[in-house]
Design an enzyme around this catalytic site. Structure first.
Site, PDB file in Angstrom:
ATOM      1  N   LYS A  80     -17.023 -19.771  39.387  1.00 31.27           N
ATOM      2  CA  LYS A  80     -17.789 -20.209  38.754  1.00 31.27           C
ATOM      3  C   LYS A  80     -16.975 -21.818  38.599  1.00 31.27           C
ATOM      4  O   LYS A  80     -16.086 -21.674  37.993  1.00 31.27           O
ATOM      5  CB  LYS A  80     -18.173 -19.907  37.398  1.00 31.27           C
ATOM      6  CG  LYS A  80     -19.549 -20.461  36.596  1.00 31.27           C
ATOM      7  CD  LYS A  80     -19.642 -19.730  35.593  1.00 31.27           C
ATOM      8  CE  LYS A  80     -20.580 -19.796  34.576  1.00 31.27           C
ATOM      9  NZ  LYS A  80     -21.021 -19.068  33.147  1.00 31.27           N
ATOM     10  N   SER A 155     -25.520 -17.984  32.938  1.00 29.42           N
ATOM     11  CA  SER A 155     -25.179 -19.705  33.865  1.00 29.42           C
ATOM     12  C   SER A 155     -24.452 -19.064  34.999  1.00 29.42           C
ATOM     13  O   SER A 155     -24.327 -20.389  35.519  1.00 29.42           O
ATOM     14  CB  SER A 155     -24.655 -21.090  32.900  1.00 29.42           C
ATOM     15  OG  SER A 155     -23.012 -20.129  32.690  1.00 29.42           O
ATOM     16  N   SER A 179     -24.173 -15.379  29.273  1.00 31.22           N
ATOM     17  CA  SER A 179     -24.153 -15.837  30.518  1.00 31.22           C
ATOM     18  C   SER A 179     -22.730 -15.121  32.184  1.00 31.22           C
ATOM     19  O   SER A 179     -23.077 -15.199  33.355  1.00 31.22           O
ATOM     20  CB  SER A 179     -23.648 -17.329  31.248  1.00 31.22           C
ATOM     21  OG  SER A 179     -24.226 -18.452  30.296  1.00 31.22           O
TER      22      SER A 179
END
Length: 485
Positions: A80, A155, A179
């Site tokens: 990420k 996210s 998230s």
């Protein structure tokens, strides 16, 4: 539906299955990396989950002996785009400054890659991870592979979309308000938010006044998540937490499970409540003792968490010139980030009390643990949202109201530090995945994994490739093709 599953080297294996293929000599690391890159290129034009491609580096890693070794040696993954990976930029889901490569791995990436996973690049997230849907006004939305008109959550949206679509079997995610769990729920994956301190973190996360963010992964199988934490424990071990160990089967102990469909802001939507109670009924069928309870969280928690969330935006925005350089342009930030910054500026005087009360919120789950081993809640209060519902160009108050309404159940464990896992145990009437969240007290990840194994065996979750094959149009096309032969 959009997926990349095919008869290439990756097949439809999970990460543990790919390790078995590698050890048997049926595939090579170079084969897996090439297949994963091809799959990325096939689905990314639609899903839009790629933040940065590091294909050449991955090719070189697949062609050379591993500097790490590790159980997952040669298995492709993504990281990420909010942790530092050497030679890759870190943009935190925004385009508000000029990219620049990181000089070295951060603490998390160093440990993550020591398991042998091969990073093909970085995946997209909502701006700074503040929204539960990645819908950047210039970079575009990350789309859900089950239905591209819907959000992939946030996210950790890019990671979840790619794992669900079969691009890679495992990808990095992190969780500061849900998230890991939210995109797992939206994309039909499992996502375990571990206990606070379970995994190493980059310095900027360690420096938070209250460490609400934890790193982890999203996967398609319980055994992949369990194997990941087993292997990470060989790289990094927090002596303050009980070890997870090698969890590879359901537990034998019958548990006391509380089921709750009420949050501090609202009840779960009727279809979500019904699906949660069906999951509770399944747990009862498996011999667990299930009790329905009301919302255990005090009303001030919502404002305390929002004030702290806003303070993180304030610190990020006001310190950006120092951390990312002079190219930072706050006019390129979205309305949610800027609105949170303004909220914090108005309410800074409330921060000491908010942080103190959030730190004490663990007493809530400690009290619950006297009567219950696990708490079952829906991961999200509503089904997966269509794109546009959390449009970051909308009015800040509208975005915030809709955001808080949707993610009403997940923030508690970020404040308490307890582990929680989302499992894809249900579906909406139109076939979108629905996550069910199980939580326990700090250090009890093994208990959650054992329960996850049991539920996976009892109710195997849908696979996107099977669902795509079962679509009426596809069945009709196959029937027509067969009749014309």
């Amino acid at each position: 539906m959009v997926h990349a599953f095919s008869n290439d080297a990756l097949g439809d294996h999970d990460a543990v299955g790919l390790v078995e293929e590698l050890r048997a000599g049926r595939v090579s690391a170079a084969d897996l990396i090439e297949a994963a890159i091809a799959r990325t290129e096939a689905v990314n034009p639609t899903l839009n989950g790629l933040a940065y491609a590091a294909y050449e580096r991955a090719h070189a890693r697949g062609a050379a002996p591993s500097p790490y070794g590790g159980f997952f040696d040669g298995v492709p993954t993504f990281v990420k785009d909010n942790v530092a990976v050497e030679a890759m930029p870190t943009m935190h889901g925004t385009d508000a400054w000029d990219p620049r490569p990181e000089p070295a791995h951060g603490d998390f990436a160093r440990a993550y890659l020591a398991t042998g996973l091969v990073a093909l690049g970085k995946t997209r997230l909502s701006e700074y991870g503040f929204s539960a849907s990645c819908e950047h006004p210039r970079l575009g939305p990350v789309r859900n592979p089950w239905n591209p008109e819907y959000t992939a959550g946030a996210s950790s949206s890019g990671s979840a979309a790619f794992v669900a679509a079969g691009v890679v079997p495992i990808a990095h995610a992190n969780d500061g308000g849900g998230s890991i769990r939210i995109p797992a729920a939206c994309n039909g994956l499992m996502g375990l938010k571990p206990s606070r301190g379970r995994l190493p973190q980059d310095r900027y996360l360690r420096q938070m006044p209250l460490r609400i963010v934890t790193d982890g992964v999203v996967t398609r199988s319980v055994r992949d998540t369990a194997a990941f934490y087993r292997e990470m424990e060989r790289v990094y071990r927090n002596p303050k937490l009980p070890p997870i160990g090698d969890v590879h089967r359901p537990g034998k102990q019958r548990l006391r499970i509380a089921v709750c469909t009420q949050s501090i802001t609202r009840d779960a939507a009727p279809p979500i409540r019904e699906l949660t109670l069906k999951t509770a009924a399944l747990l009862e069928e498996l011999g667990h003792r299930v009790t329905q309870i009301g919302n255990p969280v005090p009303g001030h928690f919502k404002d305390d968490f929002l004030d702290y969330w806003a303070f993180l935006a304030f610190a990020t925005v006001r310190g950006a010139h120092r951390t990312v350089g002079p190219s930072f342009d706050r006019t390129r930030l979205d309305n949610l980030t800027l609105g949170l910054d303004r909220r914090a500026a108005r309410h800074l005087y409330r921060m000491p009390l908010a942080i103190a009360r959030l730190a004490r919120s663990r007493r809530i789950t400690e009290r619950l643990s006297n009567s219950y081993d696990v708490v079952l809640m829906p991961t999200l209060a509503e089904p997966t949202l269509p794109l546009g519902r959390l449009d970051p160009t909308a009015d800040y108050e509208q975005i915030l109201e809709r955001l808080v309404d949707w993610v009403a159940f997940t923030p508690l464990q970020n404040a308490t530090g307890d582990p929680a896992i989302s499992l894809p145990l249900a579906q909406t009437a139109d076939g979108l995945p629905v996550g069910m969240m199980l939580s326990s007290t700090i250090g009890r990840e093994a208990r959650l994994l054992e329960l996850a194994y049991e539920l996976e065996e009892a109710r195997p979750w849908p696979r996107i490739q099977d669902a795509a094959e079962a679509k009426p149009g596809k069945r009709a096309a196959k029937k027509a093709a067969k009749s014309s032969e």
